[in-house]
Write an enzyme that holds these catalytic residues in place. Structure first.
Site, mmCIF file in Angstrom:
data_model
loop_
_atom_site.group_PDB
_atom_site.id
_atom_site.type_symbol
_atom_site.label_atom_id
_atom_site.label_comp_id
_atom_site.label_asym_id
_atom_site.label_seq_id
_atom_site.Cartn_x
_atom_site.Cartn_y
_atom_site.Cartn_z
ATOM 1 N N HIS B 441 -6.893 -10.044 -0.428
ATOM 2 C CA HIS B 441 -6.398 -8.748 -0.921
ATOM 3 C C HIS B 441 -7.273 -8.179 -2.048
ATOM 4 O O HIS B 441 -8.098 -8.871 -2.619
ATOM 5 C CB HIS B 441 -4.906 -8.827 -1.308
ATOM 6 C CG HIS B 441 -4.557 -9.686 -2.468
ATOM 7 N ND1 HIS B 441 -3.305 -9.703 -3.030
ATOM 8 C CD2 HIS B 441 -5.276 -10.584 -3.187
ATOM 9 C CE1 HIS B 441 -3.263 -10.534 -4.027
ATOM 10 N NE2 HIS B 441 -4.439 -11.090 -4.146
ATOM 11 N N GLU B 442 -7.104 -6.889 -2.297
ATOM 12 C CA GLU B 442 -7.928 -6.163 -3.277
ATOM 13 C C GLU B 442 -9.418 -6.270 -2.974
ATOM 14 O O GLU B 442 -10.245 -6.352 -3.884
ATOM 15 C CB GLU B 442 -7.654 -6.665 -4.710
ATOM 16 C CG GLU B 442 -6.257 -6.391 -5.232
ATOM 17 C CD GLU B 442 -5.963 -4.894 -5.437
ATOM 18 O OE1 GLU B 442 -6.904 -4.082 -5.413
ATOM 19 O OE2 GLU B 442 -4.776 -4.565 -5.581
ATOM 20 N N GLY B 443 -9.763 -6.243 -1.700
ATOM 21 C CA GLY B 443 -11.173 -6.377 -1.303
ATOM 22 C C GLY B 443 -11.501 -7.813 -0.983
ATOM 23 O O GLY B 443 -11.477 -8.664 -1.869
#
Lengths: 599, 599
Positions: B441-443
């Site tokens: 998540h978040e990249g």
């Protein structure tokens, strides 16, 4: 959006390993395997492939989702096992590699290993009942009296009962010398067993009428430690007067495992009512020695499982990456259609790494199994002895590499699936859970490192390593002949040389009594030796691929893929050997010098 | 035999990072933080430590065991959250780092980061509601009109409602330019929103009356791709006539996640009945730009989570290793008592590796947070700009290192527990599951690698890297002054030099238009840069430890442990930089050259 048509393992690759990298049919020239040929190999593989894909794999997710339940003192396994286990027996797996005297086909382990990878990849828990039963029956075959074999081995091999290995106790896992279970001689020549065991896989279930536990215990008055442990056959129900009666083996609890959820892992109590009968298998106090004679095979099975679990996940990731659209290739515009993620370099990196681990591991297991066949069945003693040394040396590596790097491959399979990989509606997370056991059971990774460096590599002045060196150099010669890039050949030779030098230096340290210093970096030694052994297998595969390309024909893409994976291994992993050799020889003492109170 | 008194994180280490490695109280000289001092830091940390250990940690296992349930169109989260969330609010977390204008204390992020690690380590899901709510409110604070702030930001900061980030769609995860959700202008100046989102953490629950989704959508007629996406505040229930009415945001399903099981991850449908109102936040079509202004902080939060999840597992393994007897020290006899497993070299290796990752990661996050504070609040523009460059450069590393190596640490924690680690009755497997999300998540890790090499390292002719280089060299000077072993200092200098050279060469490739070749090894570049950045932090810690030893006093054992961990990093990880630099600069093309059909 799960991907369902998973091949589990590449048939083309298995054939490549057996017939192009190795010459497995040459084993049929040995008297033991004279009944077999490439044709019988093909029949066996064909049956197994079909069964694994059509029957076994569809049951995997159901068995993972509904683990065994402990109720009314008994373990209730998944109802599917009542039909699956007889089908596995029907397939001939229990005695496939056993001799005709016990009803077997005597297939080479090399072939059996490859076949079992399909079954493990399809549903490792279902297959594990077979593996454990073979292990128990094999111990009885090797060390049991004719009576014991008739009473216990026969129903096991015939698939009527199942077997377990009952070694571990709450206070004795890696340290088997601390086993406390007791065996008291009885008037009838049997023993009364008492004590507790833990982590007993398949220790109870409801799809067959009996379970035979090959159990380690101490005969009253036995010497302490590893030299006072004996092996016993202890059935859950004992044959008495022509029927089976309760033998006082109680399930004390089910361990909630994070994987292998189709198979219960149990705590067992023996002899709570003083009526647990056991029969000695092999000589008194020699139980560990008997067990260790089966250890290579058991550890190879764990290695195969590591490969299988990484392989099925790799194929899932590959199919997903080919179909999942996301983003665009470098340089494309926003307005264009999204491309399948396999077009992204970093996704291909993750897939190629998985391929390198899975197929490198499979090749190592095939080569190790071949040595097991030669060690057991070569006609001349010299060949048997040499193969036995190679088998002993390669086994800890063939167990550990797939367990550790296979887990890494499983992590990458999940990562390729992105956010979906984090969901239990997709399968990669299940295989990740399954894989984690392989670095723990049948000797932890730490134990394997000590075994490799402290025993196998330095034993007999390095004679096993000498044989390994010959094998590697013969592969290098083949590769050069086939036109494999020279730098790969040179890198393998140089790495081998540096590992030999390192081992000599460490061995000398051991001889000088500095055992602690010698073994300080056994984990790093395992790591570097694994990279080397797998580089050897990748060079062999590159050689076979080049030979295949020279022959022409249909498999060109397959061979090109092999050469890329070999390139990957030589570019990314082999250079690490030098760093690790330096670390092992540097005397670096950060963790041995780190006192417990400093953490 | 679970180990319950887990400290989550070492207080001594957190104090060390804040007051000895860094000089965090010096931040209080900045006007923004003038109200604070080491004393207020201590009060905040004291409250958080107590709450995390006494209140939050005991709820972790319960929330993991009973994930949210989707029933009658609503998500029912664990009942404990009804008391926990108000307590988290009461602790002042929502506005702790926000300015007084919005009711905040304006604590430095450096301090807030360290405090949040305790909460994440105690129960990451419970804390995540706070983190998401802060993120949503902060976007409104930064880009919302006064009306939007009053309507939505205030109830979020006051803890009455919670917030989410609604970015991902089934076909648009890493590729946000493909977002399809639509926003149609309405007569009242708001928009009607329609479309589907997936993986929306905390998207519905039953412990607060409303959820505000900061949602990416396309205004009708917007240009395609990343430049046509706008940001909207879309509440689940909208304020209308003084009360909350249903806003047509429906839960389409709950994703069964393998970790973070205290927090639901949802599929949401907007505007099924055409009545979903949304309000534009920030300029039209600039939604991604607004979102990205918050990205550094969001990614630092993921990094902190990675450290937290590895830390709590490390402390569990440490306590287990100190108490679990198994085997004997090298050279002992069978008859002797078993020793705690911490006496075995390989167990100490696993623990020291965990320590090196956890404390190295924590130090990196503290240093990165300090740059964030300077970037936002330094009085002079030059300092702010330089700190901003460092923050941009370090953020992808500070996000990825704890996610990837933290996961490895979690695996080691499980391994230290042996067979018990494989059981869900012990906690390490739960933290392993939790940790796996952080690389996604978040990249994803792949995206972070592209960001680091393709943007941050080469931007402005390498100006950020220049600032990083100055920081590293200043640490080297401090270390030499403090008497840290010269070879470590020299190794860090040499590694830095080689990374600078590599980056220049790769940057030149990019300038010449060979972007694919430049980015080919972005994953390897991330790996080597992470090792370098953490080596920088370990050298700083070694310097502070030497200074501490020179001062004398009570912490001698703590400092010795720090020096051993630094030694470990320099001996085992730093030498890998050279290998990776060579790989990145070699043009090695195995995976970019591997065609999809060759797999």
């Amino acid at each position: 959006m799960t991907v369902s048509a998973n091949p589990l393992l590449s048939d083309r690759d298995v054939d490549f390993q057996l017939y192009e990298v190795l010459d497995a049919p040459a084993l049929c020239a040995l008297p033991a395997f004279a009944e077999h040929s490439r044709e019988t190999f093909g029949l066996v593989l064909g049956n197994v492939r079909r069964f694994a894909r059509e029957v076994l794999f569809p049951t995997y997710r159901m068995m993972d989702a509904e683990p065994p339940v402990f109720r009314d003192g008994r373990v209730h396994t998944h109802p599917l096992l009542r039909t699956l286990y007889p089908q596995l027996v029907e397939l001939g797996l229990l005695t496939a590699s056993r001799p005709p005297e016990v009803g077997g086909q005597q297939l080479p382990l090399t072939l059996y290993s490859m076949a079992s990878v399909y079954l493990m990849a399809a549903n490792l828990s279902a297959y594990a009942y077979v593996g454990l039963t073979i292990g128990a029956a094999h111990l009885l075959e090797a060390f049991g009296t004719p009576w014991l074999r008739e009473q216990f081995m026969t129903p096991l091999y015939q698939g009527e009962w199942t077997g377990t290995m009952a070694l571990t106790e709450p206070q004795a896992g890696s340290s088997l010398g601390d086993v406390k279970a007791r065996a008291t001689p009885a008037a009838d020549g049997s023993y009364r067993i008492s004590g507790s065991k833990i982590f007993i896989s398949g220790g109870d279930h409801d799809f067959a009428p009996n379970v035979v536990h090959l159990t380690l215990a101490r005969i009253d008055g036995a010497p302490p430690g590893t030299r006072g442990i004996s092996l016993f056959a202890v059935p859950s129900r004992r044959p008495e007067g022509g029927r089976l009666v309760d033998n006082d083996v109680r399930v004390a609890g089910v361990i909630h495992k994070i994987g292998w959820r189709g198979m219960p892992s149990l705590a067992l109590n023996y002899g709570e009512e003083g009526d647990c009968h056991g029969w000695l298998v092999g000589p008194e106090h020699r139980g560990l020695a008997c067990m260790f004679q089966m250890m290579n095979e058991a550890r190879i099975m764990v290695g195969l499982n590591g490969v299988a679990t990484a392989s099925v996940a790799y194929h899932e990731a590959l199919a997903y990456a080919r179909t999942r659209p996301q983003g665009r290739a470098a340089g494309a515009k926003d307005g264009q259609h999204q491309t399948p993620i396999i077009e992204h370099a970093d996704v291909r990196r993750m897939l190629l790494r998985q391929k390198a681990i899975v197929e490198g591991g499979l090749s190592l297991l095939a080569a190790t199994s071949l040595q097991a066949d030669l060690a057991a069945h070569a006609p001349d003693e010299e060949t048997r002895k040499r193969a036995g040394l190679l088998l002993d040396l390669l086994t800890p590596v063939a167990k550990t590499f797939p367990a550790e790097k296979g887990f890494e491959a499983n992590v990458l399979s999940l990562q390729v699936h992105g956010g979906y990989g984090y969901s239990s509606e997709y399968l990669p997370e299940a295989w990740l859970r399954d894989q984690k056991l392989n670095s723990i059971h049948e000797g932890t990774t730490g134990i394997q490192g000590l075994d490799l460096l402290g025993r196998k590599a330095v034993a007999g002045g390095g004679v096993a390593l000498q044989a390994f060196s010959e094998e590697v150099l013969s592969t290098v010669a083949r590769a050069r002949q086939a036109g494999v890039p020279g730098p790969w050949c040179a890198a393998l030779e140089a790495s081998l040389e540096s590992v030999l030098e390192l081992t000599m230096a460490l061995g000398a340290m051991g001889m000088a009594g500095e055992v602690e210093t010698m073994l300080r970096h056994s984990a790093d030694y395992m790591e570097l030796f694994s990279i080397l052994a797998v580089a050897w297998r990748w060079l062999a595969q590159a050689a076979a691929a080049r030979e295949g390309l020279a022959r022409g024909g249909e498999s060109q893409e397959f061979y090109e893929g092999k050469l890329r994976a070999a390139q990957y291994w030589f570019a990314t992993e082999v250079p690490r050997i030098k760093v690790l050799v330096k670390l092992c020889s540097s005397g670096e003492d950060s963790y041995t010098g780190m006192r417990p109170e400093w953490f």
